[in-house]
Design a protein around this motif. Structure first.
Motif, PDB file in Angstrom:
ATOM      1  N   GLU A  13      -2.526   1.985   1.480  1.00  0.00           N
ATOM      2  CA  GLU A  13      -1.145   1.513   1.626  1.00  0.00           C
ATOM      3  C   GLU A  13      -0.272   2.596   2.262  1.00  0.00           C
ATOM      4  O   GLU A  13       0.564   2.311   3.122  1.00  0.00           O
ATOM      5  CB  GLU A  13      -0.573   1.089   0.277  1.00  0.00           C
ATOM      6  N   GLY A  28       0.115  -4.757  15.894  1.00  0.00           N
ATOM      7  CA  GLY A  28       1.298  -4.674  15.056  1.00  0.00           C
ATOM      8  C   GLY A  28       0.954  -4.390  13.607  1.00  0.00           C
ATOM      9  O   GLY A  28      -0.165  -4.017  13.265  1.00  0.00           O
ATOM     10  N   ASP A  29       1.939  -4.581  12.740  1.00  0.00           N
ATOM     11  CA  ASP A  29       1.806  -4.211  11.333  1.00  0.00           C
ATOM     12  C   ASP A  29       1.017  -5.215  10.506  1.00  0.00           C
ATOM     13  O   ASP A  29       0.782  -4.991   9.330  1.00  0.00           O
ATOM     14  CB  ASP A  29       3.196  -4.037  10.707  1.00  0.00           C
ATOM     15  N   THR A  30       0.611  -6.328  11.071  1.00  0.00           N
ATOM     16  CA  THR A  30      -0.085  -7.344  10.279  1.00  0.00           C
ATOM     17  C   THR A  30      -1.600  -7.221  10.383  1.00  0.00           C
ATOM     18  O   THR A  30      -2.313  -8.009   9.786  1.00  0.00           O
ATOM     19  CB  THR A  30       0.335  -8.752  10.735  1.00  0.00           C
ATOM     20  N   ARG A  31      -2.103  -6.255  11.118  1.00  0.00           N
ATOM     21  CA  ARG A  31      -3.546  -6.094  11.282  1.00  0.00           C
ATOM     22  C   ARG A  31      -4.094  -5.181  10.189  1.00  0.00           C
ATOM     23  O   ARG A  31      -3.348  -4.581   9.422  1.00  0.00           O
ATOM     24  CB  ARG A  31      -3.889  -5.544  12.667  1.00  0.00           C
ATOM     25  N   CYS A  32      -5.390  -5.034  10.148  1.00  0.00           N
ATOM     26  CA  CYS A  32      -6.008  -4.355   9.007  1.00  0.00           C
ATOM     27  C   CYS A  32      -6.273  -2.873   9.215  1.00  0.00           C
ATOM     28  O   CYS A  32      -6.694  -2.208   8.285  1.00  0.00           O
ATOM     29  CB  CYS A  32      -7.305  -5.060   8.637  1.00  0.00           C
ATOM     30  N   ALA A  58       3.075   2.038  10.283  1.00  0.00           N
ATOM     31  CA  ALA A  58       4.216   1.168  10.601  1.00  0.00           C
ATOM     32  C   ALA A  58       5.423   2.002  11.011  1.00  0.00           C
ATOM     33  O   ALA A  58       6.140   1.645  11.955  1.00  0.00           O
ATOM     34  CB  ALA A  58       4.559   0.280   9.403  1.00  0.00           C
TER      35      ALA A  58
END
Length: 118
Positions: free
Chosen positions: A25, A56-60, A32
């Motif tokens: 995290e 972007g920020d939604t990838r793993c 990010a």
């Protein structure tokens, strides 16, 4: 070749599930922050200094992929920037993503943008 998964498994064992999740995290939050910072860097003419290339920020993955904005006509390139950052001990990969065509001796891009048909 399999050292990456072994290292990750070692970290999971050493930190435990909660500790490992907290580490990941933290990596995602740092990524990010860097992505947002890079996206907002402007050239004196007002254009974006970088083009973001990642999902972007939604990838793993905690990875930021960007390149210098080619429309700016800067006197340095991504590899020059990589060398400058490495002097401050930042690990940043710089690739030209192209090659010299042996038949024409011209530089060609490895990838091309393909527009969507509507």
């Amino acid at each position: 070749p399999a050292s990456g998964p072994y290292v990750q498994f070692y970290k999971l064992l050493r930190l435990g599930k909660e500790g490992y999740m907290q580490k990941v995290e933290n990596q995602m939050q740092t990524t990010a922050y860097l992505r947002h910072f890079i996206a907002n860097l402007k050239h004196p003419n007002g254009e974006n200094r970088f083009q973001l290339l990642d999902g972007g920020d939604t990838r793993c993955l905690p990875v930021v992929a960007a390149r210098l904005n080619p429309n700016l006509g800067l006197h340095y390139d991504d590899v020059d920037m990589q060398h400058a950052l490495s002097e401050s001990h930042w690990y940043v990969s710089g690739y030209s993503l192209g090659f010299e065509n042996p038949a024409t001796h011209e530089f060609e891009n490895l990838f091309t943008d393909v527009g969507q048909e509507t």
